[in-house]
Design a protein around this motif. Structure first.
Motif, PDB file in Angstrom:
ATOM      1  N   LEU A   1      39.312  49.294  39.572  1.00 40.25           N
ATOM      2  CA  LEU A   1      38.448  48.118  39.443  1.00 40.25           C
ATOM      3  C   LEU A   1      38.621  47.186  40.635  1.00 40.25           C
ATOM      4  N   SER A   2      39.858  47.036  41.078  1.00 41.57           N
ATOM      5  CA  SER A   2      40.136  46.177  42.229  1.00 41.57           C
ATOM      6  C   SER A   2      39.554  46.773  43.507  1.00 41.57           C
ATOM      7  N   ARG A   3      39.748  48.073  43.668  1.00 36.53           N
ATOM      8  CA  ARG A   3      39.267  48.745  44.875  1.00 36.53           C
ATOM      9  C   ARG A   3      37.741  48.701  44.973  1.00 36.53           C
ATOM     10  N   GLU A   4      37.086  48.813  43.824  1.00 34.12           N
ATOM     11  CA  GLU A   4      35.623  48.797  43.796  1.00 34.12           C
ATOM     12  C   GLU A   4      35.053  47.378  43.735  1.00 34.12           C
ATOM     13  N   LYS A   5      35.970  46.377  43.659  1.00 33.05           N
ATOM     14  CA  LYS A   5      35.548  44.981  43.535  1.00 33.05           C
ATOM     15  C   LYS A   5      34.629  44.782  42.331  1.00 33.05           C
ATOM     16  N   LEU A   6      35.053  45.366  41.203  1.00 34.85           N
ATOM     17  CA  LEU A   6      34.327  45.211  39.951  1.00 34.85           C
ATOM     18  C   LEU A   6      34.945  44.076  39.144  1.00 34.85           C
ATOM     19  N   PHE A   7      34.130  43.148  38.715  1.00 40.73           N
ATOM     20  CA  PHE A   7      34.607  41.985  37.981  1.00 40.73           C
ATOM     21  C   PHE A   7      33.933  41.932  36.615  1.00 40.73           C
ATOM     22  N   LYS A   8      34.658  41.366  35.655  1.00 42.18           N
ATOM     23  CA  LYS A   8      34.133  41.271  34.301  1.00 42.18           C
ATOM     24  C   LYS A   8      32.796  40.531  34.279  1.00 42.18           C
ATOM     25  N   ALA A   9      31.913  41.020  33.446  1.00 42.93           N
ATOM     26  CA  ALA A   9      30.600  40.400  33.287  1.00 42.93           C
ATOM     27  C   ALA A   9      30.457  39.892  31.859  1.00 42.93           C
ATOM     28  N   SER A  10      29.733  38.814  31.711  1.00 40.88           N
ATOM     29  CA  SER A  10      29.405  38.309  30.382  1.00 40.88           C
ATOM     30  C   SER A  10      28.044  38.875  30.010  1.00 40.88           C
ATOM     31  N   TYR A  11      28.034  39.846  29.098  1.00 41.97           N
ATOM     32  CA  TYR A  11      26.770  40.498  28.750  1.00 41.97           C
ATOM     33  C   TYR A  11      26.712  40.748  27.255  1.00 41.97           C
TER      34      TYR A  11
ATOM     35  N   LYS B   1      37.676  48.983  25.961  1.00 38.82           N
ATOM     36  CA  LYS B   1      38.104  48.510  24.648  1.00 38.82           C
ATOM     37  C   LYS B   1      39.553  48.921  24.432  1.00 38.82           C
ATOM     38  N   THR B   2      40.413  47.945  24.215  1.00 36.96           N
ATOM     39  CA  THR B   2      41.829  48.230  24.021  1.00 36.96           C
ATOM     40  C   THR B   2      42.512  47.064  23.320  1.00 36.96           C
ATOM     41  N   ALA B   3      43.543  47.379  22.548  1.00 39.38           N
ATOM     42  CA  ALA B   3      44.331  46.331  21.904  1.00 39.38           C
ATOM     43  C   ALA B   3      45.449  45.848  22.813  1.00 39.38           C
ATOM     44  N   GLY B   4      45.714  46.591  23.882  1.00 40.27           N
ATOM     45  CA  GLY B   4      46.787  46.221  24.812  1.00 40.27           C
ATOM     46  C   GLY B   4      46.251  46.020  26.215  1.00 40.27           C
ATOM     47  N   GLY B   5      47.107  46.289  27.198  1.00 41.67           N
ATOM     48  CA  GLY B   5      46.709  46.123  28.584  1.00 41.67           C
ATOM     49  C   GLY B   5      46.038  47.372  29.129  1.00 41.67           C
ATOM     50  N   LEU B   6      45.430  47.230  30.302  1.00 37.67           N
ATOM     51  CA  LEU B   6      44.790  48.366  30.960  1.00 37.67           C
ATOM     52  C   LEU B   6      45.806  49.126  31.807  1.00 37.67           C
ATOM     53  N   PRO B   7      45.675  50.433  31.909  1.00 39.74           N
ATOM     54  CA  PRO B   7      46.608  51.220  32.729  1.00 39.74           C
ATOM     55  C   PRO B   7      46.443  50.889  34.216  1.00 39.74           C
ATOM     56  N   LEU B   8      47.492  51.098  34.971  1.00 42.16           N
ATOM     57  CA  LEU B   8      47.509  50.748  36.385  1.00 42.16           C
ATOM     58  C   LEU B   8      46.426  51.491  37.169  1.00 42.16           C
ATOM     59  N   TRP B   9      46.215  52.759  36.866  1.00 37.19           N
ATOM     60  CA  TRP B   9      45.214  53.528  37.613  1.00 37.19           C
ATOM     61  C   TRP B   9      43.819  52.922  37.447  1.00 37.19           C
TER      62      TRP B   9
END
Length: 233
Positions: free
Chosen positions: A206-216, A193-201
């Motif tokens: 998320l990219s390294r773990e291959k985690l993608f947004k889910a519709s839930y 939850k954020t009003a801006g962007g996500l931090p690089l770390w």
């Protein structure tokens, strides 16, 4: 008023395995701090029409959708204060308005039994919503256990929900948070939850773990389970 009443932010959801949850909690320990309330059992009663118009429209994935619920963070008696929340989503941005009032007043007002509208801008917005749809009634009790983390240097908030459960009777926040379990024990729902962007770390993890947004949508999954249909939200 000692609570936040207005929210505008992005809410990104991810379904994690327990192994992924353990790994991200290890990473987050270097950047985030636990919410001072610790593990919380959140309780909600959703209001809808007798034909479940609100959730059926939401499940069609429109550009704009809205929900109405009464929420508490612990068991509340009918005379205790709870939150009445109007949640809207437009083009991926979540807008939430909420106010606090006794549970018995909230249920009576939203169901149209009495005029208990608070005289405030948020009260007027909620009254318009209630009047526009008409015939709103409590339809689903939905609860879950939540761990929340805060970022000291930004508005980023990360929550982890487990034991998502619902019921269609006992629609009150003064009863135990029991119900049919919707999320398997080996899964965790993470929300960023954020009003801006996500931090690089975080984006790197998320990219390294291959985690993608889910519709839930918790309410949508409860409705789908009730009706014996498949939910895509």
């Amino acid at each position: 008023m000692d609570y936040q009443a207005i929210f505008k932010r992005y809410e990104l959801k991810y379904l994690l395995s327990r192994q992924q949850y353990d790994r991200i909690r290890e990473v987050l320990s270097s950047y985030m701090a636990p919410d001072p309330y610790g593990l919380t059992t959140i309780r909600n009663v959703y209001f809808d029409t007798d034909s479940f118009l609100l959730i059926r429209r939401s499940m069609e994935k429109p550009m704009y959708k809205e929900k109405l619920r009464v929420r508490s963070y612990r068991t509340r008696q009918m005379s205790d204060p709870v939150f009445v929340e109007l949640k809207k989503k437009y083009k991926g941005v979540v807008y939430k308005r909420r106010l606090s009032m006794p549970q018995e007043d909230a249920f009576s007002w939203l169901s149209g039994a009495v005029d208990k509208m608070p005289h405030s801008q948020i009260g007027r917005e909620l009254e318009y919503f209630r009047s526009y749809y008409g015939g709103l009634q409590p339809t689903v009790f939905l609860s879950y256990d939540r761990q929340a983390l805060l970022c000291p240097h930004s508005d980023l908030r990360i929550t982890f929900d487990t034991a998502i459960r619902y019921r269609t009777d006992g629609l009150s926040l003064e009863l135990p948070p029991d119900g049919v379990v919707l999320l398997p024990e080996d899964q965790v729902l993470m929300e960023l939850k954020t009003a801006g962007g996500l931090p690089l770390w975080l984006t790197s993890f998320l990219s390294r773990e291959k985690l993608f947004k889910a519709s839930y949508s918790k309410y949508a999954h409860a409705y789908a389970h009730m009706k014996g249909v498949h939910s895509h939200v």
